[in-house]
Design a protein around this motif. Sequence first.
Motif, PDB file in Angstrom:
ATOM      1  N   GLY A 294       0.776  -1.237   0.000  1.00  0.00           N
ATOM      2  CA  GLY A 294       0.000   0.000   0.000  1.00  0.00           C
ATOM      3  C   GLY A 294       0.806   1.284   0.000  1.00  0.00           C
ATOM      4  N   SER A 295       1.932   1.311   0.702  1.00  0.00           N
ATOM      5  CA  SER A 295       2.705   2.545   0.823  1.00  0.00           C
ATOM      6  C   SER A 295       3.428   2.942  -0.469  1.00  0.00           C
ATOM      7  N   MET A 296       3.422   2.060  -1.469  1.00  0.00           N
ATOM      8  CA  MET A 296       4.188   2.307  -2.694  1.00  0.00           C
ATOM      9  C   MET A 296       3.317   2.750  -3.862  1.00  0.00           C
ATOM     10  N   ARG A 297       2.062   3.103  -3.588  1.00  0.00           N
ATOM     11  CA  ARG A 297       1.141   3.440  -4.673  1.00  0.00           C
ATOM     12  C   ARG A 297       1.679   4.553  -5.571  1.00  0.00           C
TER      13      ARG A 297
ATOM     14  N   ILE B 177      16.598   2.115  -5.526  1.00  0.00           N
ATOM     15  CA  ILE B 177      15.979   3.388  -5.140  1.00  0.00           C
ATOM     16  C   ILE B 177      15.357   3.146  -3.767  1.00  0.00           C
ATOM     17  N   SER B 178      16.030   3.606  -2.742  1.00  0.00           N
ATOM     18  CA  SER B 178      15.565   3.404  -1.362  1.00  0.00           C
ATOM     19  C   SER B 178      14.697   4.583  -0.951  1.00  0.00           C
ATOM     20  N   ILE B 179      13.463   4.299  -0.598  1.00  0.00           N
ATOM     21  CA  ILE B 179      12.529   5.371  -0.225  1.00  0.00           C
ATOM     22  C   ILE B 179      12.825   5.903   1.174  1.00  0.00           C
ATOM     23  N   ASN B 180      13.380   5.057   2.038  1.00  0.00           N
ATOM     24  CA  ASN B 180      13.734   5.495   3.388  1.00  0.00           C
ATOM     25  C   ASN B 180      14.954   4.705   3.862  1.00  0.00           C
ATOM     26  N   ASP B 181      15.368   4.965   5.100  1.00  0.00           N
ATOM     27  CA  ASP B 181      16.600   4.366   5.622  1.00  0.00           C
ATOM     28  C   ASP B 181      16.419   2.941   6.150  1.00  0.00           C
ATOM     29  N   THR B 182      15.179   2.451   6.214  1.00  0.00           N
ATOM     30  CA  THR B 182      14.973   1.114   6.781  1.00  0.00           C
ATOM     31  C   THR B 182      15.582   0.016   5.912  1.00  0.00           C
TER      32      THR B 182
ATOM     33  N   GLN C 259      -2.375  -3.450  -8.197  1.00  0.00           N
ATOM     34  CA  GLN C 259      -2.883  -2.680  -7.066  1.00  0.00           C
ATOM     35  C   GLN C 259      -1.869  -2.650  -5.931  1.00  0.00           C
ATOM     36  N   ALA C 260      -1.770  -1.502  -5.296  1.00  0.00           N
ATOM     37  CA  ALA C 260      -0.870  -1.344  -4.150  1.00  0.00           C
ATOM     38  C   ALA C 260      -1.595  -1.818  -2.901  1.00  0.00           C
ATOM     39  N   ILE C 261      -1.557  -3.126  -2.665  1.00  0.00           N
ATOM     40  CA  ILE C 261      -2.256  -3.721  -1.528  1.00  0.00           C
ATOM     41  C   ILE C 261      -1.376  -4.808  -0.915  1.00  0.00           C
ATOM     42  N   GLY C 262      -1.828  -5.354   0.197  1.00  0.00           N
ATOM     43  CA  GLY C 262      -1.147  -6.480   0.813  1.00  0.00           C
ATOM     44  C   GLY C 262      -0.077  -6.033   1.775  1.00  0.00           C
TER      45      GLY C 262
ATOM     46  N   ASN D 179      11.220  12.412  -4.712  1.00  0.00           N
ATOM     47  CA  ASN D 179       9.785  12.159  -4.706  1.00  0.00           C
ATOM     48  C   ASN D 179       9.411  11.494  -6.027  1.00  0.00           C
ATOM     49  N   PRO D 180       8.231  10.908  -6.114  1.00  0.00           N
ATOM     50  CA  PRO D 180       7.849  10.156  -7.313  1.00  0.00           C
ATOM     51  C   PRO D 180       7.808  10.994  -8.587  1.00  0.00           C
ATOM     52  N   THR D 181       7.642  12.300  -8.457  1.00  0.00           N
ATOM     53  CA  THR D 181       7.490  13.126  -9.651  1.00  0.00           C
ATOM     54  C   THR D 181       8.705  13.071 -10.578  1.00  0.00           C
ATOM     55  N   CYS D 182       9.877  12.784 -10.026  1.00  0.00           N
ATOM     56  CA  CYS D 182      11.090  12.733 -10.840  1.00  0.00           C
ATOM     57  C   CYS D 182      11.674  11.325 -10.914  1.00  0.00           C
ATOM     58  N   LEU D 183      10.842  10.327 -10.671  1.00  0.00           N
ATOM     59  CA  LEU D 183      11.329   8.950 -10.673  1.00  0.00           C
ATOM     60  C   LEU D 183      11.954   8.573 -12.016  1.00  0.00           C
TER      61      LEU D 183
END
Length: 669
Positions: free
Chosen positions: A161-164, A304-309, A223-226, A331-335
């Motif tokens: 879900g967080s990757m939509r 492409i790491s979205i965060n440090d985890t 779908q961004a689910i699960g 941010n996703p706008t420049c992916l």
Amino acid sequence: MYHSHLSSVVKSSSASNDAILKDAVDSIRLTTKRPYRISAPTIAWQSGTAVGSTADIDLDALDAEFERLSFDFKGQLAELRKNPDNLTLRHTLTTTKEALIRIKTWSSLLSTSDGLALVRKNMEQQRKQEILRRKYEIDEILKISKVQAAADLCFLIDCTGSMRKYIDATRNQIRQLTDAIVQLFSIKPHIAFIGYRDIGDSTERLDFTDDENIFQEFLNNVQAIGGDDTCEDVFGGLEAVEQLSWSNPNRILIHICDAPCHGREYHEFEGTANDNYLQGDPKHRDLSKLLFAIKRLGITYCKISINDTTKKMFDEFSFIFGSIAEIHVDNPTCLIRRVIEKTSAIIQSNIKSTISSYQNTNKPIKSYTIVSHEPHWDLIETHDVNITEVIPPSEIEDLFLPLGVSQTQGQMKIAQHPFAKGSLRFAFYGQFLSEDSSFVDVVFKELANTDSRANTLGVYREHLEIQAIAQFLAELFNNEQQRLFRNFIPVLYADADLVQQKQNPTKIYQVERRMHQEWRKWNNNSGGVSLSEYSTLLQAFSHWTYHVTSGRLMVVDLQGVKVDRAYLLTDPALHCDDLLRFRETRTNLGKKGMHQFFHTHVCSDICSKLNLPISQSSSSISLLYRSDSLLCNAETETMDEANLEITANKDFETIDRDQLETVENFELC
């Protein structure tokens, strides 16, 4: 009529620009310029000169060529005796023998007018044959470039879900990636998709396709689910990578995620709230086997790491896999823009490596150990040297004839080992002085090829002549900039000389002042352009050199360093309408090379202000990702705190150039 007026540029600039330009010039100048002592000029043969005189034939050059070929013949014969089954060497020996016979025959015919006429005819025939060979070589280079540009690009994405936003950005912007690769390399990339979630969830997979419509349609159904806990089934995604039909020379995996895999060795989470499988993958898949399977396929792994985890996870992956390239996406706008930059850099690196291998086939490279640190100069021997300088041209017409030279004396100190190697040359730390100057820190550049034909003073002089021509054109370009812009950015080429050790004349080097800043390359000689280091000014400079020389010359392969308000460049390449000009450097791709430049060139406001005509080959092209005028933008949500507009179904939005750091901003006079 154009003249070289670098000093006048310095004197007439504004106070701030004057200091910057003077400092920049001083940092790339070898010594205080001295009067040139002109040596005997080389007499070039011209096909239009009247028959009956040998004044237009370089007799010394013929003698020197005969002597060099004789030396080569003896060495080749000795090698063939050691290895009589070497067919390549046997062919080379035959070719050398034919060249010796030809020169000997020519020399015997020069005493009569009939003989001279025959020599002229033979020379003309030889020239035509050499042009045909060079055309074939250029076609082969461009063919290799296109073949080696083919790319497989797989997106491996966490589809919880967080990757939509990142899934949507990939779908909405993918057409910009394919368009960009097509424009840069004239070939469509193959794209694939792998979406993973958590243990027990399905993995979604689309094998490679060159149809972005199929790709987008597939992602419409993703779908961004699960996802039960924080950690995800990354191993399941990696397992699917090997199962794709990888086939192209460039194989790139783009892994986008915001959560690590299961197992306490891959993250810093405590307890089972974030990881239901602290003991590791419940399916007992071996990470080493998964990563080695990817590595064996020759895949370049990018993250492409979205965060440090995910940091600890990728550290573990890198320990097994080796280097994993990081793509920074705020941010996703420049992916996709960032993916385009990385992908084009990987493709260009592969093309360069392949062409270098092609050009150096059966040509052994000098054996050196690369040592990065600088030596203690008090312990280094000083060598007396002869110094050769190319006399700069004074007007455009001079560019199309061999330039004269000046000679003087000096001394050098050179490190025992090079600190770097390029496709053509090794670079050594050194110190250098000429006559009344003092020692300065320099770089000595030595050609890497062991072939005696590639290590003559004439070959080195050709490299030097190319740099002198580029330096002259850069000075004219600066004059033109200064006329148009108040805050112009100078383009400066480093001074360069040739040094030849007196004690060992086989030791020849090109010498330049050392540049201590980060090295960059903005474009190459086959149409490649850096997107992460895009410069509208330098692209306009290449375009301008073509225009000011009436389409006969173009300066490309722009590389060097960027200092405050100045570009300091070196090691250019020149495309020339005469394919036999600069033949030894093998970087002159003629009119086809110029066409390759215009195929990817986008005329900017600088081109417009310089009144440069839009090339026919580029007039219908628009590099949508160009960093000086456009900002990539995916479908985004409203951000109340920033009061931003919703931008739907837009991949790119024109913005003010002042908002971009990489843009040269100019104010008209």
